[in-house]
Design a protein around this motif. Structure first.
Motif, PDB file in Angstrom:
ATOM      1  N   TYR A 157       5.910   1.654   8.440  1.00  0.00           N
ATOM      2  CA  TYR A 157       5.965   2.752   7.322  1.00  0.00           C
ATOM      3  C   TYR A 157       7.381   2.767   6.637  1.00  0.00           C
ATOM      4  O   TYR A 157       8.324   3.048   7.522  1.00  0.00           O
ATOM      5  CB  TYR A 157       5.378   3.984   7.499  1.00  0.00           C
ATOM      6  CG  TYR A 157       3.736   3.716   7.919  1.00  0.00           C
ATOM      7  CD1 TYR A 157       2.934   3.998   6.719  1.00  0.00           C
ATOM      8  CD2 TYR A 157       3.402   3.468   9.120  1.00  0.00           C
ATOM      9  CE1 TYR A 157       1.584   3.808   6.966  1.00  0.00           C
ATOM     10  CE2 TYR A 157       2.073   3.594   9.564  1.00  0.00           C
ATOM     11  CZ  TYR A 157       1.052   3.640   8.225  1.00  0.00           C
ATOM     12  OH  TYR A 157      -0.373   3.664   8.507  1.00  0.00           O
ATOM     13  N   GLU A 167       0.883  -1.169  -0.113  1.00  0.00           N
ATOM     14  CA  GLU A 167       0.242  -0.107   0.041  1.00  0.00           C
ATOM     15  C   GLU A 167       0.912   1.303  -0.060  1.00  0.00           C
ATOM     16  O   GLU A 167       1.822   1.184   0.572  1.00  0.00           O
ATOM     17  CB  GLU A 167      -0.949  -0.197   1.213  1.00  0.00           C
ATOM     18  CG  GLU A 167      -1.769   1.264   1.346  1.00  0.00           C
ATOM     19  CD  GLU A 167      -2.460   1.429   2.755  1.00  0.00           C
ATOM     20  OE1 GLU A 167      -3.123   2.339   2.753  1.00  0.00           O
ATOM     21  OE2 GLU A 167      -2.481   0.139   3.627  1.00  0.00           O
ATOM     22  N   GLN A 196       0.839   5.357   0.617  1.00  0.00           N
ATOM     23  CA  GLN A 196       0.169   6.413   1.075  1.00  0.00           C
ATOM     24  C   GLN A 196       1.142   8.000   0.787  1.00  0.00           C
ATOM     25  O   GLN A 196       2.331   7.850   0.966  1.00  0.00           O
ATOM     26  CB  GLN A 196      -0.406   6.317   2.667  1.00  0.00           C
ATOM     27  CG  GLN A 196      -1.236   5.548   2.973  1.00  0.00           C
ATOM     28  CD  GLN A 196      -1.360   5.368   4.499  1.00  0.00           C
ATOM     29  OE1 GLN A 196      -1.498   6.434   5.159  1.00  0.00           O
ATOM     30  NE2 GLN A 196      -1.735   4.304   5.162  1.00  0.00           N
ATOM     31  N   GLU A 197       0.307   8.720   0.195  1.00  0.00           N
ATOM     32  CA  GLU A 197       1.051  10.115  -0.029  1.00  0.00           C
ATOM     33  C   GLU A 197       1.320  11.090   1.310  1.00  0.00           C
ATOM     34  O   GLU A 197       0.152  11.253   2.038  1.00  0.00           O
ATOM     35  CB  GLU A 197       0.484  10.801  -1.365  1.00  0.00           C
ATOM     36  CG  GLU A 197       0.438   9.980  -2.495  1.00  0.00           C
ATOM     37  CD  GLU A 197      -0.222  10.547  -3.430  1.00  0.00           C
ATOM     38  OE1 GLU A 197      -1.476  11.123  -3.182  1.00  0.00           O
ATOM     39  OE2 GLU A 197       0.033  10.487  -4.669  1.00  0.00           O
ATOM     40  N   LYS A 241       1.917  14.066   9.435  1.00  0.00           N
ATOM     41  CA  LYS A 241       1.346  13.015   9.025  1.00  0.00           C
ATOM     42  C   LYS A 241       2.470  11.826   9.277  1.00  0.00           C
ATOM     43  O   LYS A 241       1.964  10.843   9.687  1.00  0.00           O
ATOM     44  CB  LYS A 241       1.325  12.946   7.271  1.00  0.00           C
ATOM     45  CG  LYS A 241       0.933  11.732   6.738  1.00  0.00           C
ATOM     46  CD  LYS A 241      -0.141  12.250   5.616  1.00  0.00           C
ATOM     47  CE  LYS A 241      -0.909  11.085   5.203  1.00  0.00           C
ATOM     48  NZ  LYS A 241      -1.404  11.233   3.914  1.00  0.00           N
ATOM     49  N   PHE A 267       1.703   8.243  11.305  1.00  0.00           N
ATOM     50  CA  PHE A 267       2.239   6.995  11.234  1.00  0.00           C
ATOM     51  C   PHE A 267       2.982   6.327  12.389  1.00  0.00           C
ATOM     52  O   PHE A 267       2.937   5.019  12.540  1.00  0.00           O
ATOM     53  CB  PHE A 267       3.356   7.121  10.010  1.00  0.00           C
ATOM     54  CG  PHE A 267       2.767   7.466   8.710  1.00  0.00           C
ATOM     55  CD1 PHE A 267       1.431   7.468   8.446  1.00  0.00           C
ATOM     56  CD2 PHE A 267       3.642   7.877   7.827  1.00  0.00           C
ATOM     57  CE1 PHE A 267       0.946   7.639   7.136  1.00  0.00           C
ATOM     58  CE2 PHE A 267       3.354   8.131   6.358  1.00  0.00           C
ATOM     59  CZ  PHE A 267       2.184   8.105   6.109  1.00  0.00           C
ATOM     60  N   THR A 324      -0.207  15.219  -1.977  1.00  0.00           N
ATOM     61  CA  THR A 324      -0.594  14.924  -3.437  1.00  0.00           C
ATOM     62  C   THR A 324       0.119  15.597  -4.601  1.00  0.00           C
ATOM     63  O   THR A 324       0.460  16.707  -4.221  1.00  0.00           O
ATOM     64  CB  THR A 324      -2.201  14.768  -3.736  1.00  0.00           C
ATOM     65  OG1 THR A 324      -2.671  16.191  -3.518  1.00  0.00           O
ATOM     66  CG2 THR A 324      -2.875  14.027  -2.849  1.00  0.00           C
TER      67      THR A 324
END
Length: 155
Positions: free
Chosen positions: A126, A28, A30-31, A115, A119, A34
């Motif tokens: 991550y 997976e 995740q940014e 962010k 995590f 964006t």
């Protein structure tokens, strides 16, 4: 375009390498931000910001090759202080660029750090990839994580 002329290919970027690895192994992704957020920043509706950014970009084009060489040498040695010095050098010669630097680097560092902290608070593992200019300096992601009580180590 100038970086490509100097032989740097976006296809060989470390971020692309790890993104391709993650995709090929079904991980997976995740940014932290964006592409649309990045484009909105660079194309914001602020004539002074746009004019200043364009002028700096054009004026610094002749300095790009030696600057990149120095950046890559600093990065390879793990010399964060030297790398930060290169990142902030334009501010020494033109303090009016601080607003642009704050928008393009510093403000994003705070957002990305939040962010990353989310995590770190989760039970998942991550692997985070960011541009090297975002990890150095007093308001770089590493310093911000340290200020929040984390103890990152450099390898």
């Amino acid at each position: 375009t100038e970086m490509q002329r100097l032989g740097y290919s976006p296809e060989l970027g470390i971020d692309k390498h790890f993104l391709d690895q993650a995709k090929s192994s079904g991980k997976e992704v995740q940014e932290l931000e964006t592409a649309a957020q990045q484009m909105a920043l660079l194309s914001k509706d602020d004539k002074d910001f746009q004019d200043k950014l364009l002028l700096y970009t054009l004026e610094s084009m002749s300095e790009l090759e030696p600057m990149l060489d120095t950046m890559f040498r600093s990065w390879k040695k793990g010399d964060a202080r030297s790398f930060d010095k290169i990142m902030t050098m334009p501010l020494d010669s033109d303090p009016t660029l601080k607003d642009i630097y704050d928008e393009i680097i510093i403000n994003r560092n705070y957002t990305m750090t939040k962010k990353i902290e989310s995590f770190l608070k989760s039970k998942k593992d991550y692997f985070v990839v960011v541009g090297s200019g975002h990890v150095v300096g007093e308001e770089g992601i590493i310093s911000l994580l340290i200020k929040s009580g984390y103890r990152p180590t450099q390898h």
